[in-house]
Write a protein that holds these residues in place. Structure first.
Motif, mmCIF file in Angstrom:
data_model
loop_
_atom_site.group_PDB
_atom_site.id
_atom_site.type_symbol
_atom_site.label_atom_id
_atom_site.label_comp_id
_atom_site.label_asym_id
_atom_site.label_seq_id
_atom_site.Cartn_x
_atom_site.Cartn_y
_atom_site.Cartn_z
ATOM 1 N N GLU A 15 14.884 17.365 -19.047
ATOM 2 C CA GLU A 15 13.577 17.676 -18.462
ATOM 3 C C GLU A 15 13.259 16.776 -17.278
ATOM 4 O O GLU A 15 13.850 15.711 -17.108
ATOM 5 C CB GLU A 15 12.500 17.540 -19.528
ATOM 6 N N SER A 16 12.305 17.212 -16.487
ATOM 7 C CA SER A 16 11.841 16.385 -15.374
ATOM 8 C C SER A 16 11.191 15.122 -15.920
ATOM 9 O O SER A 16 10.756 15.076 -17.068
ATOM 10 C CB SER A 16 10.843 17.155 -14.518
ATOM 11 N N LEU A 17 11.126 14.128 -15.074
ATOM 12 C CA LEU A 17 10.707 12.807 -15.533
ATOM 13 C C LEU A 17 9.200 12.684 -15.666
ATOM 14 O O LEU A 17 8.703 11.989 -16.556
ATOM 15 C CB LEU A 17 11.239 11.763 -14.546
ATOM 16 N N GLY A 18 8.470 13.353 -14.821
ATOM 17 C CA GLY A 18 7.027 13.099 -14.792
ATOM 18 C C GLY A 18 6.768 11.771 -14.120
ATOM 19 O O GLY A 18 7.699 11.084 -13.694
ATOM 20 N N LEU A 19 5.538 11.391 -14.049
ATOM 21 C CA LEU A 19 5.192 10.162 -13.334
ATOM 22 C C LEU A 19 5.407 8.946 -14.227
ATOM 23 O O LEU A 19 4.875 8.858 -15.327
ATOM 24 C CB LEU A 19 3.721 10.227 -12.885
ATOM 25 N N LEU A 20 6.232 8.024 -13.754
ATOM 26 C CA LEU A 20 6.455 6.786 -14.498
ATOM 27 C C LEU A 20 5.245 5.875 -14.310
ATOM 28 O O LEU A 20 4.782 5.681 -13.184
ATOM 29 C CB LEU A 20 7.700 6.074 -13.973
ATOM 30 N N GLN A 21 4.784 5.329 -15.404
ATOM 31 C CA GLN A 21 3.672 4.376 -15.283
ATOM 32 C C GLN A 21 3.935 3.164 -16.131
ATOM 33 O O GLN A 21 4.368 3.261 -17.274
ATOM 34 C CB GLN A 21 2.367 5.041 -15.709
ATOM 35 N N LYS A 22 3.696 2.028 -15.556
ATOM 36 C CA LYS A 22 3.870 0.768 -16.274
ATOM 37 C C LYS A 22 2.838 0.730 -17.391
ATOM 38 O O LYS A 22 1.658 0.977 -17.162
ATOM 39 C CB LYS A 22 3.647 -0.396 -15.300
ATOM 40 N N GLN A 23 3.311 0.462 -18.592
ATOM 41 C CA GLN A 23 2.356 0.285 -19.684
ATOM 42 C C GLN A 23 1.742 -1.103 -19.549
ATOM 43 O O GLN A 23 2.376 -2.029 -19.075
ATOM 44 C CB GLN A 23 3.075 0.392 -21.030
ATOM 45 N N THR A 24 0.525 -1.237 -19.965
ATOM 46 C CA THR A 24 -0.086 -2.573 -19.918
ATOM 47 C C THR A 24 0.084 -3.239 -21.271
ATOM 48 O O THR A 24 -0.026 -2.600 -22.315
ATOM 49 C CB THR A 24 -1.583 -2.484 -19.567
ATOM 50 N N VAL A 25 0.391 -4.526 -21.230
ATOM 51 C CA VAL A 25 0.611 -5.269 -22.477
ATOM 52 C C VAL A 25 -0.726 -5.424 -23.199
ATOM 53 O O VAL A 25 -1.745 -5.731 -22.589
ATOM 54 C CB VAL A 25 1.204 -6.662 -22.162
ATOM 55 N N ILE A 26 -0.701 -5.122 -24.480
ATOM 56 C CA ILE A 26 -1.928 -5.219 -25.295
ATOM 57 C C ILE A 26 -2.208 -6.692 -25.623
ATOM 58 O O ILE A 26 -1.318 -7.411 -26.052
ATOM 59 C CB ILE A 26 -1.777 -4.420 -26.619
#
Lengths: 313, 313
Positions: free
Chosen positions: B302-313
């Motif tokens: 599948e296509s990747l979609g938008l990569l987004q950095k997760q924020t550390v909890i």
């Protein structure tokens, strides 16, 4: 948020390829895998270096948010590899290997690492890999890499590791050697019989194959590079990109596993475009998304539709 | 309706693989390519056989609607090859080659063949391939295959052929040998510089790469077979399936070329599943459509979609 534990070698490489020469540059499976995986998730790094290990490399790790509390500094020199590649870049020729402080590597996880969710055991002695597995509390996903040396010398211990992990990662030659068959499908099925849920066979310039217990196979292309400056670390970059991306997804399923294979392949292609981690460390999400799209174009073909015999006029 | 001209060898093979032994079974590039291509279009076959050539094989060709008026029957024996494969099925070992009537093969096209639209020049001496090109009136699409022998001994003539065709088909080793580089992308680009519009590099168990002048590359997987009974003729089946399907489409464009590569690969996988043409000759459109779908599953992500950095909890 998922944390990724990466255990393996850290070294200083001196190498020559038809495109240039480098002395004592950053190398080792942990370096490549951690930098790749750190694009997606916080990394817990485990490795050992000597007092000669340049501070700039530690700074590089830290700049990526990598936890280096598991990076041991020992009296002596860092692991060093010296080698060269000829025009056939599939074959590394070793001139010198100095294990140095790596000879007595005995990975002990800092307490803060034991709840890591994702674990990549890069290529080290299988008994050390077992040690690490014993120290981890409840990982969601474990993956092991290995090398021909352990297949020849410590096959039984290696099989013990294989039994205990979710995924086995190995290259074409290693798969054939481990399973004593030239047929990669047969080899993968043999490995799956040993216990893991998934097997990935890395084929270098020919891409990668991923197999699961349900008989599903995914064939990933490699990115066609006209110039490969330095293939060192491409396999470890693949592994790091793969597990990093997987840890970043909501669920371990076929769709995400396949995307992770492409992410790993894309990052590996960047690694091969320059020496050491020179290119990999500069890669942004935008670069990666662009290359991912190129993989889509590379592999795309339309459905066949209904075949019908034409009638002769 | 498009007609496909296929010129090359027809032989009787005796071979042994780890899965069995066969004596004097149908072989040769024209046999495999014609049976594969005949699924889609009327075939004009050109080849030479001796008086020992079994009538059942001629009947097989005719039963597929293949025009055999270009099949010359000469005094003497048919071309014979004797060889074996060990467990590594990528390597054929030749025990005996008897060219027999094939030694003086000089393809002369029946008048009814000269307006063929699609032309596949299977592996024969490049000067004979040039001869055939001279006899064709206005082909829509021409494709040439070759072998290591002609690269070593008649490279200049081979390059003359390459200059005059639309597509060059060769295997990995031949591409490297012809262009004196281990890098397949570099090799393909060198060949495209010589004149053709497209190059396909066949990589056996690793699939195939198709390159065009616009820099577009298609990477096709191979079908992962756990048992390869007899790989003889898989490359010729690929070629026949490819050009047969292409001749069956409305237009030569990227979409149809890519589909043709998958069709060729799918048919080649059937060939390898049994000796000689035993399986290939039984394949229906339904079988082919099913395997094509399996190729789709094999290569899909599948296509990747938008990569987004997760924020550390």
């Amino acid at each position: 948020m998922s944390k990724v534990l990466i255990v393996g070698s850290i070294g200083l490489d001196s190498l020559e390829t038809p495109f240039g020469k480098k002395e004592n540059v950053l190398g080792g499976s942990v370096s490549y895998a951690s930098i790749a995986a750190s694009l997606f998730s916080p990394i817990n790094m485990v490795g050992v270096v000597g007092q000669d290990f340049p501070a700039i490399y530690v700074d590089l790790f830290k700049s990526r948010g990598i936890n280096t509390n598991g990076l041991e500094f020992k009296e002596g020199n860092t692991f060093r590899w010296k080698g060269y590649y000829e025009y056939d870049m599939n074959q590394a020729h070793t001139l010198e290997t100095h294990l140095n402080v790596f000879a007595d590597f005995n990975p002990v996880l800092p307490q803060e690492y034991v709840n890591s969710d994702f674990v990549f055991l890069a290529n080290i002695h299988p008994s050390l890999q077992l040690n690490v597995l014993d120290q981890i509390e409840k990982p969601k996903f474990t993956m092991v890499d290995t090398m021909n040396l352990w297949i020849s010398t410590t096959k039984n211990e290696l099989i013990e590791v294989i039994k205990r992990v979710n995924m086995v990662l190995l290259n074409e030659g290693e798969a054939r050697q481990l399973c004593e068959t030239p047929n990669l499908v047969a080899a993968a099925n043999q490995i799956l019989e040993m216990g893991p849920d998934f097997v990935i066979i890395k084929k270098g310039e020919h891409g990668a194959l991923m197999f699961d217990k349900m008989g599903e196979i995914f064939s990933s292309p490699a990115y066609p590079l006209e110039i490969i400056k330095d293939p060192t670390g491409a396999g470890d970059t693949f592994a790091g990109g793969f597990i990093g991306y997987l840890s970043h997804t909501e669920e371990i399923n076929t769709c995400n596993l396949r995307k992770a294979v492409i992410i790993g392949s894309a990052l590996a292609s960047f690694t091969a475009e320059d020496f050491s981690l020179d290119k990999l460390k500069t890669i942004s999400f935008a670069d990666l998304q662009e290359r991912y799209s190129e993989f889509e174009k590379l592999a795309a073909f339309e459905s066949l539709g209904l075949l019908q015999k034409q009638t002769v006029i």
